[in-house]
Scaffold this motif. Structure first.
Motif, PDB file in Angstrom:
ATOM      1  N   ALA A  10     -43.599  15.923  23.287  1.00 49.36           N
ATOM      2  CA  ALA A  10     -42.545  15.415  22.416  1.00 49.36           C
ATOM      3  C   ALA A  10     -41.435  16.454  22.296  1.00 49.36           C
ATOM      4  N   ALA A  11     -40.218  16.008  22.506  1.00 48.17           N
ATOM      5  CA  ALA A  11     -39.080  16.922  22.496  1.00 48.17           C
ATOM      6  C   ALA A  11     -38.140  16.632  21.343  1.00 48.17           C
ATOM      7  N   SER A  12     -37.577  17.693  20.794  1.00 48.73           N
ATOM      8  CA  SER A  12     -36.517  17.541  19.806  1.00 48.73           C
ATOM      9  C   SER A  12     -35.183  17.710  20.525  1.00 48.73           C
ATOM     10  N   GLY A  13     -34.121  17.226  19.915  1.00 52.92           N
ATOM     11  CA  GLY A  13     -32.811  17.418  20.525  1.00 52.92           C
ATOM     12  C   GLY A  13     -32.288  16.153  21.169  1.00 52.92           C
ATOM     13  N   ARG A  14     -31.021  15.854  20.885  1.00 53.62           N
ATOM     14  CA  ARG A  14     -30.443  14.605  21.367  1.00 53.62           C
ATOM     15  C   ARG A  14     -30.207  14.595  22.863  1.00 53.62           C
ATOM     16  N   THR A  15     -30.116  15.792  23.468  1.00 56.92           N
ATOM     17  CA  THR A  15     -29.758  15.851  24.876  1.00 56.92           C
ATOM     18  C   THR A  15     -30.948  15.835  25.815  1.00 56.92           C
ATOM     19  N   PHE A  16     -32.161  15.730  25.284  1.00 57.70           N
ATOM     20  CA  PHE A  16     -33.345  15.809  26.138  1.00 57.70           C
ATOM     21  C   PHE A  16     -33.335  14.732  27.204  1.00 57.70           C
ATOM     22  N   SER A  17     -32.747  13.602  26.911  1.00 58.11           N
ATOM     23  CA  SER A  17     -32.738  12.504  27.883  1.00 58.11           C
ATOM     24  C   SER A  17     -31.943  12.844  29.136  1.00 58.11           C
ATOM     25  N   THR A  18     -31.160  13.915  29.093  1.00 63.21           N
ATOM     26  CA  THR A  18     -30.401  14.329  30.277  1.00 63.21           C
ATOM     27  C   THR A  18     -31.055  15.499  31.002  1.00 63.21           C
ATOM     28  N   TYR A  19     -32.229  15.925  30.550  1.00 65.89           N
ATOM     29  CA  TYR A  19     -32.922  17.078  31.110  1.00 65.89           C
ATOM     30  C   TYR A  19     -34.015  16.648  32.083  1.00 65.89           C
ATOM     31  N   ALA A  20     -34.196  17.409  33.127  1.00 67.49           N
ATOM     32  CA  ALA A  20     -35.396  17.267  33.954  1.00 67.49           C
ATOM     33  C   ALA A  20     -36.566  17.913  33.211  1.00 67.49           C
ATOM     34  N   ALA A  21     -37.763  17.414  33.479  1.00 61.07           N
ATOM     35  CA  ALA A  21     -38.954  17.940  32.804  1.00 61.07           C
ATOM     36  C   ALA A  21     -40.064  18.153  33.830  1.00 61.07           C
ATOM     37  N   GLY A  56     -46.306  18.923  38.308  1.00 58.35           N
ATOM     38  CA  GLY A  56     -45.439  17.816  38.664  1.00 58.35           C
ATOM     39  C   GLY A  56     -44.147  17.882  37.895  1.00 58.35           C
ATOM     40  N   THR A  57     -43.153  17.138  38.357  1.00 59.29           N
ATOM     41  CA  THR A  57     -41.857  17.142  37.716  1.00 59.29           C
ATOM     42  C   THR A  57     -41.240  15.756  37.779  1.00 59.29           C
ATOM     43  N   ILE A  58     -40.314  15.489  36.851  1.00 62.42           N
ATOM     44  CA  ILE A  58     -39.661  14.189  36.774  1.00 62.42           C
ATOM     45  C   ILE A  58     -38.193  14.408  36.452  1.00 62.42           C
ATOM     46  N   ALA A 118     -47.650  18.404  42.824  1.00 58.76           N
ATOM     47  CA  ALA A 118     -48.360  19.364  43.650  1.00 58.76           C
ATOM     48  C   ALA A 118     -49.392  18.619  44.496  1.00 58.76           C
ATOM     49  N   ASP A 119     -49.691  19.167  45.653  1.00 56.76           N
ATOM     50  CA  ASP A 119     -50.663  18.522  46.542  1.00 56.76           C
ATOM     51  C   ASP A 119     -52.015  18.341  45.861  1.00 56.76           C
ATOM     52  N   SER A 120     -52.365  19.282  45.012  1.00 54.62           N
ATOM     53  CA  SER A 120     -53.689  19.272  44.392  1.00 54.62           C
ATOM     54  C   SER A 120     -53.888  18.123  43.410  1.00 54.62           C
ATOM     55  N   PRO A 126     -31.997  22.076  31.487  1.00 54.64           N
ATOM     56  CA  PRO A 126     -30.808  21.281  31.138  1.00 54.64           C
ATOM     57  C   PRO A 126     -30.013  20.827  32.361  1.00 54.64           C
ATOM     58  N   TYR A 127     -30.714  20.267  33.329  1.00 60.25           N
ATOM     59  CA  TYR A 127     -30.095  19.726  34.519  1.00 60.25           C
ATOM     60  C   TYR A 127     -30.778  18.400  34.845  1.00 60.25           C
ATOM     61  N   ARG A 128     -30.086  17.546  35.528  1.00 59.65           N
ATOM     62  CA  ARG A 128     -30.665  16.247  35.862  1.00 59.65           C
ATOM     63  C   ARG A 128     -31.613  16.340  37.047  1.00 59.65           C
ATOM     64  N   THR A 129     -31.450  17.377  37.857  1.00 58.98           N
ATOM     65  CA  THR A 129     -32.303  17.537  39.026  1.00 58.98           C
ATOM     66  C   THR A 129     -33.530  18.378  38.695  1.00 58.98           C
ATOM     67  N   VAL A 130     -34.571  18.200  39.498  1.00 58.09           N
ATOM     68  CA  VAL A 130     -35.842  18.841  39.203  1.00 58.09           C
ATOM     69  C   VAL A 130     -35.985  20.153  39.962  1.00 58.09           C
ATOM     70  N   SER A 131     -37.009  20.907  39.582  1.00 59.69           N
ATOM     71  CA  SER A 131     -37.390  22.114  40.289  1.00 59.69           C
ATOM     72  C   SER A 131     -38.902  22.262  40.183  1.00 59.69           C
ATOM     73  N   VAL A 132     -39.499  22.883  41.193  1.00 62.19           N
ATOM     74  CA  VAL A 132     -40.936  23.148  41.154  1.00 62.19           C
ATOM     75  C   VAL A 132     -41.215  24.588  40.735  1.00 62.19           C
ATOM     76  N   THR A 133     -40.173  25.330  40.397  1.00 57.51           N
ATOM     77  CA  THR A 133     -40.280  26.753  40.085  1.00 57.51           C
ATOM     78  C   THR A 133     -40.163  26.993  38.594  1.00 57.51           C
ATOM     79  N   ALA A 134     -41.154  27.654  38.031  1.00 50.77           N
ATOM     80  CA  ALA A 134     -41.212  27.837  36.585  1.00 50.77           C
ATOM     81  C   ALA A 134     -39.997  28.570  36.028  1.00 50.77           C
ATOM     82  N   ARG A 135     -39.471  29.547  36.764  1.00 48.42           N
ATOM     83  CA  ARG A 135     -38.397  30.358  36.201  1.00 48.42           C
ATOM     84  C   ARG A 135     -37.095  29.576  36.039  1.00 48.42           C
ATOM     85  N   PHE A 136     -37.016  28.386  36.622  1.00 47.58           N
ATOM     86  CA  PHE A 136     -35.807  27.575  36.484  1.00 47.58           C
ATOM     87  C   PHE A 136     -35.888  26.619  35.295  1.00 47.58           C
TER      88      PHE A 136
END
Length: 124
Positions: free
Chosen positions: A23-34, A49-51, A61-63, A100-110
């Motif tokens: 569960a996320a707070s903040g009005r802009t979460f709908s524009t964020y990748a998770a 996994g990411t969405i 992830a393959d696993s 805070p981007y619409r695109t996803v990443s598999v890297t934690a530091r992003f």
């Protein structure tokens, strides 16, 4: 600022299912990748996994591919991780993350925002 709170972890037998929620707070979460990451004792945090922001695209992830499914309900500011056919090696603390981007990443530091984690334990 976005705050994330995971729930739904617990103890389950191998072959069972769990659904995690973030569960996320903040009005802009709908524009964020998770994403979901996990960390087992003595191991590094790993990508699960990411969405994307709209929920139209997800990757895994393959696993976990074919067993786990990520979804989101932007009206509820919530991301889900449905976990089926659980295995003992899925035991870990599971973390929800957002960026805070619409695109996803598999890297934690992003990912800029993280939840506190929820424990998933799968017994054999």
């Amino acid at each position: 600022q976005v705050q994330l709170v995971e729930s739904g972890g617990g103890l389950v037998q191998a072959g069972g299912s769990l659904r995690l929620s973030c569960a996320a707070s903040g009005r802009t979460f709908s524009t964020y990748a998770a994403a979901w990451f996990r960390q087992a004792p003595g191991k590094e945090r790993e990508f699960v996994g990411t969405i994307n922001w709209s929920g139209s695209s997800a990757s895994y992830a393959d696993s976990v591919r074919g067993r786990f499914t990520i979804s989101r309900d932007n009206a509820k500011n919530t991301v889900y991780l449905q976990m089926n056919s659980l295995k003992p090696e899925d035991t870990a603390v599971y973390y929800c993350a957002a960026r805070p981007y619409r695109t996803v990443s598999v890297t934690a530091r992003f990912y800029d925002y993280w939840g506190q984690g929820t424990q998933v334990t799968v017994s054999s």
